[in-house]
Design a protein around this motif. Structure first.
Motif, PDB file in Angstrom:
ATOM      1  N   ARG A   1      -1.176  -5.479  -6.942  1.00 50.12           N
ATOM      2  CA  ARG A   1      -2.206  -5.499  -5.895  1.00 50.12           C
ATOM      3  C   ARG A   1      -3.268  -4.423  -6.115  1.00 50.12           C
ATOM      4  NH1 ARG A   1       1.755  -6.165  -0.676  1.00 50.12           N
ATOM      5  NH2 ARG A   1       2.462  -8.258  -1.185  1.00 50.12           N
ATOM      6  N   GLY A   2      -3.069  -3.588  -7.126  1.00 53.53           N
ATOM      7  CA  GLY A   2      -4.030  -2.527  -7.402  1.00 53.53           C
ATOM      8  C   GLY A   2      -3.985  -1.413  -6.380  1.00 53.53           C
ATOM      9  N   ILE A   3      -2.825  -1.204  -5.801  1.00 54.06           N
ATOM     10  CA  ILE A   3      -2.663  -0.189  -4.750  1.00 54.06           C
ATOM     11  C   ILE A   3      -1.940   1.020  -5.314  1.00 54.06           C
ATOM     12  CG2 ILE A   3      -1.618   0.305  -2.499  1.00 54.06           C
ATOM     13  CD1 ILE A   3      -1.588  -2.717  -2.017  1.00 54.06           C
ATOM     14  N   GLY A   4      -2.387   2.191  -4.968  1.00 54.40           N
ATOM     15  CA  GLY A   4      -1.605   3.385  -5.194  1.00 54.40           C
ATOM     16  C   GLY A   4      -1.767   4.105  -6.506  1.00 54.40           C
ATOM     17  N   SER A   5      -2.454   3.543  -7.482  1.00 57.16           N
ATOM     18  CA  SER A   5      -2.538   4.235  -8.767  1.00 57.16           C
ATOM     19  C   SER A   5      -3.273   5.564  -8.623  1.00 57.16           C
ATOM     20  CB  SER A   5      -3.197   3.351  -9.821  1.00 57.16           C
ATOM     21  OG  SER A   5      -4.484   2.964  -9.405  1.00 57.16           O
ATOM     22  N   GLU A   6      -4.271   5.598  -7.784  1.00 57.72           N
ATOM     23  CA  GLU A   6      -5.021   6.830  -7.532  1.00 57.72           C
ATOM     24  C   GLU A   6      -4.118   7.875  -6.869  1.00 57.72           C
ATOM     25  OE1 GLU A   6      -8.417   8.840  -8.169  1.00 57.72           O
ATOM     26  OE2 GLU A   6      -8.212   6.695  -8.566  1.00 57.72           O
ATOM     27  N   ILE A   7      -3.349   7.453  -5.904  1.00 62.45           N
ATOM     28  CA  ILE A   7      -2.445   8.357  -5.195  1.00 62.45           C
ATOM     29  C   ILE A   7      -1.354   8.863  -6.145  1.00 62.45           C
ATOM     30  CG2 ILE A   7      -0.724   8.454  -3.339  1.00 62.45           C
ATOM     31  CD1 ILE A   7      -2.442   6.350  -1.866  1.00 62.45           C
ATOM     32  N   ALA A   8      -0.840   7.969  -6.996  1.00 62.56           N
ATOM     33  CA  ALA A   8       0.204   8.355  -7.944  1.00 62.56           C
ATOM     34  C   ALA A   8      -0.308   9.415  -8.919  1.00 62.56           C
ATOM     35  CB  ALA A   8       0.714   7.141  -8.699  1.00 62.56           C
ATOM     36  N   ARG A   9      -1.535   9.247  -9.394  1.00 60.23           N
ATOM     37  CA  ARG A   9      -2.109  10.245 -10.315  1.00 60.23           C
ATOM     38  C   ARG A   9      -2.258  11.596  -9.628  1.00 60.23           C
ATOM     39  NH1 ARG A   9      -5.760   6.095 -11.437  1.00 60.23           N
ATOM     40  NH2 ARG A   9      -5.084   4.887 -13.221  1.00 60.23           N
ATOM     41  N   LYS A  10      -2.715  11.577  -8.386  1.00 56.44           N
ATOM     42  CA  LYS A  10      -2.889  12.809  -7.624  1.00 56.44           C
ATOM     43  C   LYS A  10      -1.533  13.499  -7.389  1.00 56.44           C
ATOM     44  CE  LYS A  10      -4.755  14.606  -3.314  1.00 56.44           C
ATOM     45  NZ  LYS A  10      -5.358  14.287  -2.033  1.00 56.44           N
ATOM     46  N   ALA A  11      -0.507  12.708  -7.050  1.00 60.31           N
ATOM     47  CA  ALA A  11       0.832  13.266  -6.820  1.00 60.31           C
ATOM     48  C   ALA A  11       1.385  13.878  -8.102  1.00 60.31           C
ATOM     49  CB  ALA A  11       1.778  12.187  -6.293  1.00 60.31           C
ATOM     50  N   HIS A  12       1.182  13.210  -9.212  1.00 61.47           N
ATOM     51  CA  HIS A  12       1.649  13.714 -10.507  1.00 61.47           C
ATOM     52  C   HIS A  12       0.951  15.034 -10.838  1.00 61.47           C
ATOM     53  CE1 HIS A  12       3.178  13.702 -14.561  1.00 61.47           C
ATOM     54  NE2 HIS A  12       1.945  13.812 -15.042  1.00 61.47           N
TER      55      HIS A  12
ATOM     56  N   ALA B   1       6.884  -0.613  -7.137  1.00 61.58           N
ATOM     57  CA  ALA B   1       5.847  -0.181  -8.078  1.00 61.58           C
ATOM     58  C   ALA B   1       5.141  -1.380  -8.692  1.00 61.58           C
ATOM     59  CB  ALA B   1       6.459   0.683  -9.171  1.00 61.58           C
ATOM     60  N   ALA B   2       5.894  -2.419  -9.029  1.00 58.44           N
ATOM     61  CA  ALA B   2       5.294  -3.627  -9.607  1.00 58.44           C
ATOM     62  C   ALA B   2       4.382  -4.310  -8.596  1.00 58.44           C
ATOM     63  CB  ALA B   2       6.383  -4.588 -10.076  1.00 58.44           C
TER      64      ALA B   2
END
Length: 134
Positions: free
Chosen positions: A104-115, A98-99
């Protein structure tokens, strides 16, 4: 013919002198540490015939899942490493991943969608439960 007797105290003393770093030579666990006789002859207390193993790995060795040669290599490595684990730890793998993604600015969009999806699914399941109770 003189029959040799088992002397566990002597075996432990010999093993502590020959292998001063405590812990299972396969996993490092010190709780439930047992002394294994590699040739399965309890009266043979030669240092080369002894290895410290946890309860689990001792059982695995006794049923034949490890060879004597493999245990001797691991035992030597454990002593060379001075009882410190040198394998990769997975304990904090999720936090580290996660760190790395955040850095790297990767995955925050995907994490929000999954949540959001998990919340929506939980809400839908609660509504279905409510409907079946009526």
């Amino acid at each position: 013919m003189i029959e040799k007797k088992r002397n566990q105290a002597a075996a432990r003393r010999i093993a502590r002198l020959a292998y001063p770093y405590p812990g299972c030579c396969l996993c490092g666990q010190t709780v439930g540490e047992e002394l294994a006789h590699l040739d399965h002859e309890a009266s043979n207390n030669d240092a080369d015939n002894l290895a410290w193993l946890c309860n689990h790995h001792h059982w695995m060795y006794d049923v034949g899942l490890f060879s004597i040669a493999a245990l001797k290599v691991q035992r030597a490595h454990w002593q060379e490493a001075k009882g410190k684990r040198t394998n990769a730890f997975m304990k904090d793998a999720g936090k580290k991943a996660a760190a790395t993604r955040a850095a790297r600015g990767i995955g925050s969009e995907i994490a929000r969608k999954a949540h959001a999806t998990r919340r929506a699914n939980a809400l839908q399941a609660a509504q279905e439960d409510e409907a079946t109770e009526r």
